[in-house]
Write a protein that holds these residues in place. Structure first.
Motif, PDB file in Angstrom:
ATOM      1  N   PRO A  24       0.820  -1.228   0.000  1.00  0.00           N
ATOM      2  CA  PRO A  24       0.000   0.000   0.000  1.00  0.00           C
ATOM      3  C   PRO A  24       0.849   1.272   0.000  1.00  0.00           C
ATOM      4  CG  PRO A  24      -0.929  -1.599   1.511  1.00  0.00           C
ATOM      5  CD  PRO A  24       0.394  -2.152   1.081  1.00  0.00           C
ATOM      6  N   LEU A  25       1.979   1.253   0.714  1.00  0.00           N
ATOM      7  CA  LEU A  25       2.871   2.417   0.708  1.00  0.00           C
ATOM      8  C   LEU A  25       3.449   2.641  -0.684  1.00  0.00           C
ATOM      9  CD1 LEU A  25       4.894   1.926   4.024  1.00  0.00           C
ATOM     10  CD2 LEU A  25       2.968   3.467   3.633  1.00  0.00           C
ATOM     11  N   HIS A  26       3.896   1.570  -1.302  1.00  0.00           N
ATOM     12  CA  HIS A  26       4.484   1.687  -2.635  1.00  0.00           C
ATOM     13  C   HIS A  26       3.442   2.162  -3.645  1.00  0.00           C
ATOM     14  CE1 HIS A  26       7.649  -1.522  -1.336  1.00  0.00           C
ATOM     15  NE2 HIS A  26       7.879  -0.344  -0.820  1.00  0.00           N
ATOM     16  N   ARG A  27       2.233   1.616  -3.521  1.00  0.00           N
ATOM     17  CA  ARG A  27       1.176   2.022  -4.443  1.00  0.00           C
ATOM     18  C   ARG A  27       0.895   3.523  -4.327  1.00  0.00           C
ATOM     19  NH1 ARG A  27      -2.810  -0.201  -7.451  1.00  0.00           N
ATOM     20  NH2 ARG A  27      -2.016  -2.280  -6.943  1.00  0.00           N
ATOM     21  N   ARG A  28       0.834   4.021  -3.102  1.00  0.00           N
ATOM     22  CA  ARG A  28       0.616   5.456  -2.899  1.00  0.00           C
ATOM     23  C   ARG A  28       1.745   6.264  -3.526  1.00  0.00           C
ATOM     24  NH1 ARG A  28      -0.075   5.427   3.402  1.00  0.00           N
ATOM     25  NH2 ARG A  28       0.434   7.638   3.170  1.00  0.00           N
ATOM     26  N   GLY A  29       2.975   5.755  -3.413  1.00  0.00           N
ATOM     27  CA  GLY A  29       4.116   6.440  -4.010  1.00  0.00           C
ATOM     28  C   GLY A  29       4.026   6.494  -5.516  1.00  0.00           C
ATOM     29  N   SER A  32       1.154   8.843  -6.601  1.00  0.00           N
ATOM     30  CA  SER A  32       1.536  10.244  -6.438  1.00  0.00           C
ATOM     31  C   SER A  32       2.522  10.672  -7.528  1.00  0.00           C
ATOM     32  CB  SER A  32       2.147  10.455  -5.054  1.00  0.00           C
ATOM     33  OG  SER A  32       2.652  11.771  -4.914  1.00  0.00           O
ATOM     34  N   PHE A  33       3.464   9.786  -7.844  1.00  0.00           N
ATOM     35  CA  PHE A  33       4.462  10.084  -8.872  1.00  0.00           C
ATOM     36  C   PHE A  33       3.807  10.273 -10.238  1.00  0.00           C
ATOM     37  CE2 PHE A  33       6.987   8.032 -12.295  1.00  0.00           C
ATOM     38  CZ  PHE A  33       7.979   8.988 -12.432  1.00  0.00           C
ATOM     39  N   PHE A  34       2.924   9.350 -10.610  1.00  0.00           N
ATOM     40  CA  PHE A  34       2.284   9.451 -11.921  1.00  0.00           C
ATOM     41  C   PHE A  34       1.378  10.680 -12.002  1.00  0.00           C
ATOM     42  CE2 PHE A  34       3.266   4.818 -12.093  1.00  0.00           C
ATOM     43  CZ  PHE A  34       4.037   4.854 -13.235  1.00  0.00           C
ATOM     44  N   ALA A  35       0.711  10.989 -10.905  1.00  0.00           N
ATOM     45  CA  ALA A  35      -0.128  12.192 -10.892  1.00  0.00           C
ATOM     46  C   ALA A  35       0.737  13.435 -11.057  1.00  0.00           C
ATOM     47  CB  ALA A  35      -0.928  12.258  -9.589  1.00  0.00           C
ATOM     48  N   HIS A  36       1.884  13.456 -10.378  1.00  0.00           N
ATOM     49  CA  HIS A  36       2.804  14.594 -10.476  1.00  0.00           C
ATOM     50  C   HIS A  36       3.288  14.770 -11.911  1.00  0.00           C
ATOM     51  CE1 HIS A  36       6.052  17.356  -9.425  1.00  0.00           C
ATOM     52  NE2 HIS A  36       6.898  16.562 -10.058  1.00  0.00           N
ATOM     53  N   LYS A  37       3.515  13.663 -12.598  1.00  0.00           N
ATOM     54  CA  LYS A  37       3.991  13.712 -13.977  1.00  0.00           C
ATOM     55  C   LYS A  37       2.865  14.007 -14.979  1.00  0.00           C
ATOM     56  CE  LYS A  37       8.449  12.602 -13.996  1.00  0.00           C
ATOM     57  NZ  LYS A  37       9.472  13.486 -14.611  1.00  0.00           N
ATOM     58  N   GLY A  38       1.620  13.824 -14.528  1.00  0.00           N
ATOM     59  CA  GLY A  38       0.508  13.962 -15.455  1.00  0.00           C
ATOM     60  C   GLY A  38       0.364  12.758 -16.355  1.00  0.00           C
ATOM     61  N   TRP A  39       0.887  11.620 -15.902  1.00  0.00           N
ATOM     62  CA  TRP A  39       0.831  10.377 -16.671  1.00  0.00           C
ATOM     63  C   TRP A  39      -0.337   9.520 -16.185  1.00  0.00           C
ATOM     64  CZ3 TRP A  39       6.679   8.714 -16.052  1.00  0.00           C
ATOM     65  CH2 TRP A  39       7.478   9.578 -16.814  1.00  0.00           C
ATOM     66  N   ASP A  43      -1.118  -0.404 -14.813  1.00  0.00           N
ATOM     67  CA  ASP A  43      -1.410  -1.519 -13.922  1.00  0.00           C
ATOM     68  C   ASP A  43      -0.206  -1.709 -13.006  1.00  0.00           C
ATOM     69  OD1 ASP A  43      -1.991  -3.848 -12.622  1.00  0.00           O
ATOM     70  OD2 ASP A  43      -2.022  -5.117 -14.410  1.00  0.00           O
ATOM     71  N   LEU A  44      -0.344  -1.304 -11.758  1.00  0.00           N
ATOM     72  CA  LEU A  44       0.792  -1.289 -10.846  1.00  0.00           C
ATOM     73  C   LEU A  44       1.227  -2.681 -10.411  1.00  0.00           C
ATOM     74  CD1 LEU A  44      -0.125   1.779  -8.608  1.00  0.00           C
ATOM     75  CD2 LEU A  44       1.486   1.679 -10.525  1.00  0.00           C
ATOM     76  N   SER A  45       0.432  -3.708 -10.721  1.00  0.00           N
ATOM     77  CA  SER A  45       0.838  -5.060 -10.356  1.00  0.00           C
ATOM     78  C   SER A  45       2.099  -5.489 -11.097  1.00  0.00           C
ATOM     79  CB  SER A  45      -0.289  -6.059 -10.635  1.00  0.00           C
ATOM     80  OG  SER A  45      -0.545  -6.165 -12.024  1.00  0.00           O
ATOM     81  N   VAL A  46       2.425  -4.800 -12.183  1.00  0.00           N
ATOM     82  CA  VAL A  46       3.634  -5.141 -12.925  1.00  0.00           C
ATOM     83  C   VAL A  46       4.890  -4.864 -12.102  1.00  0.00           C
ATOM     84  CG1 VAL A  46       3.950  -2.883 -14.035  1.00  0.00           C
ATOM     85  CG2 VAL A  46       4.741  -4.942 -15.201  1.00  0.00           C
ATOM     86  N   PHE A  47       4.772  -3.992 -11.100  1.00  0.00           N
ATOM     87  CA  PHE A  47       5.928  -3.665 -10.259  1.00  0.00           C
ATOM     88  C   PHE A  47       6.095  -4.630  -9.080  1.00  0.00           C
ATOM     89  CE2 PHE A  47       4.902   0.377 -12.291  1.00  0.00           C
ATOM     90  CZ  PHE A  47       6.152   0.862 -12.630  1.00  0.00           C
ATOM     91  N   GLU A  59       9.538  -2.705 -19.590  1.00  0.00           N
ATOM     92  CA  GLU A  59       8.108  -2.588 -19.886  1.00  0.00           C
ATOM     93  C   GLU A  59       7.822  -1.245 -20.549  1.00  0.00           C
ATOM     94  OE1 GLU A  59       6.008  -4.995 -19.373  1.00  0.00           O
ATOM     95  OE2 GLU A  59       7.258  -6.331 -18.147  1.00  0.00           O
ATOM     96  N   HIS A  60       6.910  -1.267 -21.503  1.00  0.00           N
ATOM     97  CA  HIS A  60       6.542  -0.019 -22.184  1.00  0.00           C
ATOM     98  C   HIS A  60       5.663   0.831 -21.271  1.00  0.00           C
ATOM     99  CE1 HIS A  60       8.347  -1.087 -25.959  1.00  0.00           C
ATOM    100  NE2 HIS A  60       7.644  -2.196 -26.045  1.00  0.00           N
ATOM    101  N   GLY A  61       5.853   2.144 -21.333  1.00  0.00           N
ATOM    102  CA  GLY A  61       5.064   3.064 -20.531  1.00  0.00           C
ATOM    103  C   GLY A  61       5.463   4.487 -20.833  1.00  0.00           C
ATOM    104  N   PRO A  62       4.902   5.459 -20.138  1.00  0.00           N
ATOM    105  CA  PRO A  62       5.229   6.864 -20.373  1.00  0.00           C
ATOM    106  C   PRO A  62       6.683   7.189 -20.029  1.00  0.00           C
ATOM    107  CG  PRO A  62       3.862   6.618 -18.418  1.00  0.00           C
ATOM    108  CD  PRO A  62       3.868   5.295 -19.101  1.00  0.00           C
ATOM    109  N   TRP A  63       7.366   6.255 -19.387  1.00  0.00           N
ATOM    110  CA  TRP A  63       8.775   6.443 -19.038  1.00  0.00           C
ATOM    111  C   TRP A  63       9.721   5.995 -20.159  1.00  0.00           C
ATOM    112  CZ3 TRP A  63       5.363   3.229 -16.340  1.00  0.00           C
ATOM    113  CH2 TRP A  63       5.404   1.881 -16.707  1.00  0.00           C
ATOM    114  N   ASP A  64       9.169   5.538 -21.284  1.00  0.00           N
ATOM    115  CA  ASP A  64      10.023   5.062 -22.383  1.00  0.00           C
ATOM    116  C   ASP A  64      11.068   6.108 -22.755  1.00  0.00           C
ATOM    117  OD1 ASP A  64       8.649   2.706 -22.496  1.00  0.00           O
ATOM    118  OD2 ASP A  64       7.522   3.173 -24.320  1.00  0.00           O
TER     119      ASP A  64
END
Length: 217
Positions: A24-29, A32-39, A43-47, A59-64
């Motif tokens: 739950p702590l990691h998920r909140r992190g 918050s990070f993706f919201a800050h980036k506007g991304w 699916d956070l289960s990949v982490f 993995e492909h994502g907005p961080w490519d």
């Protein structure tokens, strides 16, 4: 469930989601990070169960195209600075293993600082309460690659076929199985029972207390 019929060569424990309910702590992190980036939040289960740098690198994502280490550093700034709740049975399982002479290793995708904080603050144990810690920094390939569990067995001089492992993620279950561990138990804090069974877990439990009888030869 039946008790173990042969001695357990080593107790191999994942950390996040297995010993401490930190997901739950990691998920909140991450949120918050993706919201800050506007991304868009993926699916956070990949982490779960994997090193974040491996996810960002493969993995492909907005961080490519971004540096995985730099992205992780930004994510960590958003993770709440608090200790995670201990999973029921975690401390008791480690203490029972040590009392019975079974070596204990933590095999985690996290870093050493988080391991120490989790042992001391979450489990109220001394750092040397476990015999070995294998972190993300100790292996070239992270879970689901078996390198971490294989390294733990080598350093403990333990037969992986007689070891007992606990994992909360399919990546972790596959990593332990790949290292030759036959008794890999799923802890259902992060994924549904069916997902862990499909990955190869022999059983799935709500916490670590059902593993206590398995340490008795």
């Amino acid at each position: 469930m039946t008790g173990a019929t042969t001695a357990v060569s080593a107790l191999l424990l994942d950390l996040d989601g297995t010993l401490v309910d930190s997901e739950p702590l990691h998920r909140r992190g991450y949120e918050s990070f993706f919201a800050h980036k506007g991304w868009e939040v993926p699916d956070l289960s990949v982490f779960t169960g994997r090193r974040a740098v491996d996810v960002f690198a493969t993995e492909h994502g907005p961080w490519d195209g971004l540096d995985p280490e730099a992205v992780l550093a930004e994510v960590l700034e958003h993770v709440p600075d608090e200790a995670a709740r201990a999973v029921p049975g975690a401390r008791e399982l480690i203490e029972a293993a040590r009392a019975g002479g079974t070596p204990v290793a933590i095999v985690t995708s996290a870093g050493p600082d988080w391991v120490q904080r989790s042992l001391v603050e979450s489990l109220t144990l001394e750092v040397d309460s476990v015999d070995l810690v294998v972190t993300a920094r100790d292996v070239e390939d992270g879970k689901p690659h078996p390198a971490g569990f294989a390294l733990a067995c080598r350093r403990l001089d333990a037969d992986p076929a007689a070891a007992l492992a606990a994992e909360d993620s399919p990546a972790g279950v596959r990593a332990a199985l790949g290292a030759g561990v036959r008794q890999v138990h799923g802890i259902g804090t992060s994924h549904p029972r069916e997902v862990l069974l499909d990955a190869g877990a022999v059983e799935v439990h709500g916490d670590l207390r059902p593993l206590l009888p398995l340490l008795r030869a």
